[in-house]
Motif scaffolding. Structure first.
Motif, mmCIF file in Angstrom:
data_model
loop_
_atom_site.group_PDB
_atom_site.id
_atom_site.type_symbol
_atom_site.label_atom_id
_atom_site.label_comp_id
_atom_site.label_asym_id
_atom_site.label_seq_id
_atom_site.Cartn_x
_atom_site.Cartn_y
_atom_site.Cartn_z
ATOM 1 N N GLY A 9 16.530 61.607 -60.303
ATOM 2 C CA GLY A 9 16.934 62.337 -59.109
ATOM 3 C C GLY A 9 15.923 62.317 -57.985
ATOM 4 O O GLY A 9 15.864 63.256 -57.181
ATOM 5 N N ASP A 10 15.113 61.274 -57.887
ATOM 6 C CA ASP A 10 14.093 61.174 -56.837
ATOM 7 C C ASP A 10 14.768 60.813 -55.510
ATOM 8 O O ASP A 10 15.017 59.647 -55.217
ATOM 9 C CB ASP A 10 13.059 60.111 -57.226
ATOM 10 C CG ASP A 10 11.870 60.094 -56.278
ATOM 11 O OD1 ASP A 10 12.011 60.564 -55.143
ATOM 12 O OD2 ASP A 10 10.793 59.597 -56.688
ATOM 13 N N ILE A 11 15.039 61.820 -54.686
ATOM 14 C CA ILE A 11 15.729 61.601 -53.412
ATOM 15 C C ILE A 11 14.897 60.745 -52.468
ATOM 16 O O ILE A 11 15.434 59.904 -51.734
ATOM 17 C CB ILE A 11 16.063 62.953 -52.748
ATOM 18 C CG1 ILE A 11 17.019 63.756 -53.627
ATOM 19 C CG2 ILE A 11 16.693 62.736 -51.378
ATOM 20 C CD1 ILE A 11 18.377 63.147 -53.791
ATOM 21 N N ASP A 12 13.579 60.937 -52.472
ATOM 22 C CA ASP A 12 12.721 60.178 -51.559
ATOM 23 C C ASP A 12 12.814 58.676 -51.830
ATOM 24 O O ASP A 12 12.726 57.862 -50.900
ATOM 25 C CB ASP A 12 11.263 60.630 -51.694
ATOM 26 C CG ASP A 12 11.049 62.032 -51.151
ATOM 27 O OD1 ASP A 12 11.890 62.476 -50.343
ATOM 28 O OD2 ASP A 12 10.066 62.687 -51.551
ATOM 29 N N LEU A 13 12.989 58.308 -53.072
ATOM 30 C CA LEU A 13 13.091 56.889 -53.405
ATOM 31 C C LEU A 13 14.418 56.306 -52.930
ATOM 32 O O LEU A 13 14.471 55.177 -52.426
ATOM 33 C CB LEU A 13 12.928 56.683 -54.915
ATOM 34 C CG LEU A 13 12.745 55.238 -55.375
ATOM 35 C CD1 LEU A 13 11.615 54.557 -54.620
ATOM 36 C CD2 LEU A 13 12.486 55.189 -56.866
ATOM 37 N N TYR A 14 15.493 57.066 -53.091
ATOM 38 C CA TYR A 14 16.775 56.627 -52.514
ATOM 39 C C TYR A 14 16.618 56.403 -51.008
ATOM 40 O O TYR A 14 17.110 55.411 -50.452
ATOM 41 C CB TYR A 14 17.855 57.686 -52.753
ATOM 42 C CG TYR A 14 18.474 57.669 -54.127
ATOM 43 C CD1 TYR A 14 19.401 56.697 -54.476
ATOM 44 C CD2 TYR A 14 18.153 58.637 -55.064
ATOM 45 C CE1 TYR A 14 20.000 56.694 -55.731
ATOM 46 C CE2 TYR A 14 18.739 58.644 -56.328
ATOM 47 C CZ TYR A 14 19.664 57.666 -56.651
ATOM 48 O OH TYR A 14 20.241 57.664 -57.891
ATOM 49 N N ASP A 15 15.971 57.349 -50.356
ATOM 50 C CA ASP A 15 15.725 57.268 -48.909
ATOM 51 C C ASP A 15 14.968 55.988 -48.572
ATOM 52 O O ASP A 15 15.344 55.230 -47.662
ATOM 53 C CB ASP A 15 14.932 58.507 -48.474
ATOM 54 C CG ASP A 15 14.718 58.567 -46.969
ATOM 55 O OD1 ASP A 15 14.290 57.553 -46.385
ATOM 56 O OD2 ASP A 15 14.942 59.638 -46.373
ATOM 57 N N SER A 16 13.897 55.717 -49.311
ATOM 58 C CA SER A 16 13.043 54.560 -49.034
ATOM 59 C C SER A 16 13.786 53.241 -49.230
ATOM 60 O O SER A 16 13.716 52.333 -48.385
ATOM 61 C CB SER A 16 11.809 54.603 -49.939
ATOM 62 O OG SER A 16 11.028 53.451 -49.778
ATOM 63 N N LEU A 17 14.516 53.118 -50.339
ATOM 64 C CA LEU A 17 15.247 51.877 -50.608
ATOM 65 C C LEU A 17 16.346 51.650 -49.579
ATOM 66 O O LEU A 17 16.594 50.515 -49.152
ATOM 67 C CB LEU A 17 15.833 51.903 -52.018
ATOM 68 C CG LEU A 17 14.828 51.818 -53.171
ATOM 69 C CD1 LEU A 17 15.540 51.898 -54.510
ATOM 70 C CD2 LEU A 17 14.016 50.534 -53.091
ATOM 71 N N PHE A 18 17.006 52.727 -49.172
ATOM 72 C CA PHE A 18 18.062 52.599 -48.169
ATOM 73 C C PHE A 18 17.469 52.114 -46.844
ATOM 74 O O PHE A 18 18.038 51.237 -46.184
ATOM 75 C CB PHE A 18 18.761 53.943 -47.978
ATOM 76 C CG PHE A 18 19.966 53.886 -47.072
ATOM 77 C CD1 PHE A 18 21.211 53.589 -47.592
ATOM 78 C CD2 PHE A 18 19.853 54.123 -45.705
ATOM 79 C CE1 PHE A 18 22.330 53.526 -46.765
ATOM 80 C CE2 PHE A 18 20.950 54.061 -44.872
ATOM 81 C CZ PHE A 18 22.203 53.775 -45.407
ATOM 82 N N ARG A 19 16.337 52.674 -46.443
ATOM 83 C CA ARG A 19 15.684 52.258 -45.195
ATOM 84 C C ARG A 19 15.355 50.767 -45.211
ATOM 85 O O ARG A 19 15.536 50.057 -44.213
ATOM 86 C CB ARG A 19 14.396 53.050 -44.981
ATOM 87 C CG ARG A 19 14.572 54.492 -44.604
ATOM 88 C CD ARG A 19 13.241 55.229 -44.584
ATOM 89 N NE ARG A 19 13.420 56.637 -44.299
ATOM 90 C CZ ARG A 19 13.467 57.155 -43.079
ATOM 91 N NH1 ARG A 19 13.327 56.360 -42.037
ATOM 92 N NH2 ARG A 19 13.639 58.446 -42.896
ATOM 93 N N ASP A 20 14.852 50.305 -46.339
ATOM 94 C CA ASP A 20 14.418 48.910 -46.425
ATOM 95 C C ASP A 20 15.580 47.933 -46.497
ATOM 96 O O ASP A 20 15.442 46.778 -46.056
ATOM 97 C CB ASP A 20 13.528 48.717 -47.654
ATOM 98 C CG ASP A 20 12.208 49.463 -47.536
ATOM 99 O OD1 ASP A 20 11.811 49.799 -46.405
ATOM 100 O OD2 ASP A 20 11.581 49.728 -48.585
ATOM 101 N N ALA A 21 16.699 48.361 -47.054
ATOM 102 C CA ALA A 21 17.771 47.410 -47.376
ATOM 103 C C ALA A 21 19.004 47.510 -46.489
ATOM 104 O O ALA A 21 19.852 46.623 -46.532
ATOM 105 C CB ALA A 21 18.195 47.588 -48.837
ATOM 106 N N CYS A 22 19.137 48.558 -45.695
ATOM 107 C CA CYS A 22 20.360 48.741 -44.906
ATOM 108 C C CYS A 22 20.344 47.857 -43.661
ATOM 109 O O CYS A 22 19.284 47.384 -43.236
ATOM 110 C CB CYS A 22 20.527 50.204 -44.515
ATOM 111 S SG CYS A 22 19.340 50.756 -43.256
ATOM 112 N N PRO A 23 21.508 47.612 -43.042
ATOM 113 C CA PRO A 23 21.542 46.872 -41.772
ATOM 114 C C PRO A 23 20.905 47.697 -40.652
ATOM 115 O O PRO A 23 20.659 48.894 -40.808
ATOM 116 C CB PRO A 23 23.048 46.683 -41.518
ATOM 117 C CG PRO A 23 23.734 47.001 -42.804
ATOM 118 C CD PRO A 23 22.855 47.965 -43.529
ATOM 119 N N LYS A 24 20.648 47.051 -39.519
ATOM 120 C CA LYS A 24 20.154 47.759 -38.343
ATOM 121 C C LYS A 24 21.362 48.294 -37.572
ATOM 122 O O LYS A 24 21.972 47.591 -36.776
ATOM 123 C CB LYS A 24 19.320 46.820 -37.458
ATOM 124 C CG LYS A 24 17.979 46.457 -38.068
ATOM 125 C CD LYS A 24 17.136 45.637 -37.086
ATOM 126 C CE LYS A 24 15.767 45.335 -37.681
ATOM 127 N NZ LYS A 24 14.942 44.533 -36.752
#
Length: 530
Positions: free
Chosen positions: A346-361
């Motif tokens: 349940g590490d929300i910060d990690l979800y946040d980080s991976l989404f930032r790196d992998a999502c479109p602009k």
């Protein structure tokens, strides 16, 4: 005089390149056009224009007979190089937009008879959308612009307008007739002839084909994921037999990246994982062959982004791992095992980080309020999508712990389970209902509509609440719904591989084979002399 003098400073080899490039286009010589487009242009760029633009079109117009169509094509390449090697100004952005309007307008309204390499046609669509995205990103930083820059930007309200961009892409799809062709045979003839039909132009047909991916990309960038998947009809991400995009790595990766991301944001993790699995296998097979390609770095970047998104899919829906290829699963564990374990906790910060790196602009579909803009609207667009994603993640934050407890029992009283988890019975009942709801998701069920599907249980755990007739207590009854694995395909693969190894081992060693061949080689000249 300045322009005339500048004309004579254009290197002779560059003028020769333009002349022969123009001639090969007139002659429909695809191999030569592709060589000059993919190889010669890059070599000349590195030699003469590494950090500066190519000559403007008027400086090479004379050597190409002032041909209007070729000048538009040249300007398309000119602006693409400028965006890649220099910092485009607002004027450059506006002029590039005008050139695309003229080029696509000409192709849509005239009887086109030329043949161009399919890679160039994909690059046209891809660059068109990249420049649209770049303009939206540039426009979103209005809070850091001077009053003069803002005034100039206000005059460009029609430039790279999202409605105009979508209209152009849709017009290319409609005019090309590609949808009717794909509906007819699924793309079999297109793949068989590699896009080049005898006695006809491939330009409009392939631009329409690639524009389908372009439409999906634009809708995804503004957060309309349902329409993004609707836009690629009748391309089928799950039946890839006649897909043309594998011949163009950039097109294939773009199609599956945005398709998989659209599924992910709609909580269709099974379909998202299936898309990412297919394209990651594709990259694994072809990346070595494109090591010297200009797109190689971008290919590797997208590869890492999709492994991050796949890790997110499996953290939110572990059952999606069943559809992954063994090689992809191994690569995923090497890259993301620690992250997946942390997300499972349940590490929300990690979800946040991976989404930032992998999502479109992401971009906003409308210009900012220039007179009142105090924040970067690009960040607002990104935050809207990030918050939507994290809202879904937080709704599942307590579910992994609940699932771990359920896996320990075949039946347990609701009150006892609540005591073990240190929550109220009412809160536990809500969590159980939430887990039940999250286990159900749409899964593609065939057909060309990528938004269609049937509801399925995406879990190896099935449970329900019932009342014990003897005690009157509410009980949680758990049953293992995991299907029995079928090992026949795996065994067949390993048997085939074993037979290949045995066959290789039965061949004579290279040294022995050479020694055996030597007497025969020596005997041949002797026989000839005899």
């Amino acid at each position: 005089m300045g322009g005339l003098q500048e004309f004579y400073t254009v290197p002779d080899i560059v003028k020769q390149w333009a002349h022969y490039f123009y001639r090969h286009i007139r002659e429909r010589n695809i191999p030569e056009i592709q060589s000059m487009y993919e190889i010669s242009f890059l070599k000349l760029s590195d030699r003469y224009y590494k950090a500066s633009p190519w000559p403007e079109v008027q400086h090479i117009a004379e050597v190409v007979d002032h041909d209007h169509v070729f000048c538009l094509l040249y300007k398309e390449m000119y602006f693409r190089h400028l965006y890649a090697r220099c910092q485009p100004t607002l004027r450059d952005r506006c002029e590039s937009w005008d050139n695309y309007i003229d080029l696509f307008g000409l192709l849509l309204t005239s009887n086109v008879n030329m043949q161009l390499p399919n890679i160039w046609l994909w690059d046209m669509v891809d660059e068109f959308l990249y420049q649209f995205q770049s303009f939206c990103q540039y426009r979103g930083k209005v809070q850091s612009m001077s009053p003069e820059e803002i005034e100039n930007l206000k005059k460009c309200d029609k430039v790279w307008n999202i409605v105009e961009v979508l209209n152009i892409l849709q017009a290319l799809v409609d005019k090309s007739g590609i949808v009717a062709e794909l509906e007819g045979d699924g793309g079999a003839r297109l793949s068989q002839l590699e896009g080049y039909y005898p006695q006809s132009s491939n330009v409009l047909r392939m631009l329409g084909y690639f524009a389908l991916t372009g439409l999906m990309r634009v809708h995804c960038l503004v957060g309309d994921y349902f329409t993004a998947l609707k836009a690629i009809y009748p391309l089928n991400l799950h039946e890839r037999t006649h897909l043309f995009t594998p011949r163009i790595p950039g097109a294939h990766i773009t199609l599956f990246y945005y398709g998989g991301f659209s599924y992910l944001m709609q909580r269709r993790y099974l379909d998202a994982a299936r898309c990412f699995n297919a394209v990651l296998l594709y990259i694994y097979r072809v990346k070595a062959a494109h090591r010297n390609s200009p797109q190689y770095e971008q290919m590797l970047k997208k590869n890492e982004q999709m492994y991050s998104l796949l890790a997110v899919c499996l953290a939110l829906c572990p059952a999606a791992a069943k559809s992954l290829d063994e090689n992809v699963l191994m690569q995923l564990r090497e890259r993301q095992s620690d992250n997946m374990a942390a997300m499972a906790r349940g590490d929300i910060d990690l979800y946040d980080s991976l989404f930032r790196d992998a999502c479109p602009k992401f971009v906003t579909s409308t210009p900012p309020a220039y007179d009142q803009a105090t924040t970067n609207t690009n960040q607002l667009a990104f935050r809207a999508q990030l918050n939507s994603f994290l809202l879904e993640v937080r709704s599942q934050q307590t579910l992994p712990q609940l699932k771990q407890y359920l896996l320990l029992y075949s039946s347990i009283a609701l009150g006892r389970l609540a005591a073990l988890m240190d929550v109220e019975e009412g809160a536990l009942r809500q969590q159980l209902l939430c887990l039940k709801a999250k286990q159900r998701q749409l899964k593609w069920d065939g057909g060309k509509d990528m938004t269609a599907g049937t509801w399925t249980v995406a879990s190896d755990l099935e449970f329900h609440i019932d009342v014990d007739a003897a005690t009157g207590r509410e009980m949680v009854l758990v049953s293992d719904s995991q299907t029995v694995a079928t090992y026949a395909p795996l065994l067949a693969h390993h048997i085939s591989r074993f037979e290949e190894i045995v066959r290789d081992l039965s061949l004579p060693p290279p040294v022995a084979a050479a020694a055996a061949a030597a007497p025969a080689a020596a005997a041949a000249p002797a026989a000839a002399r005899a």
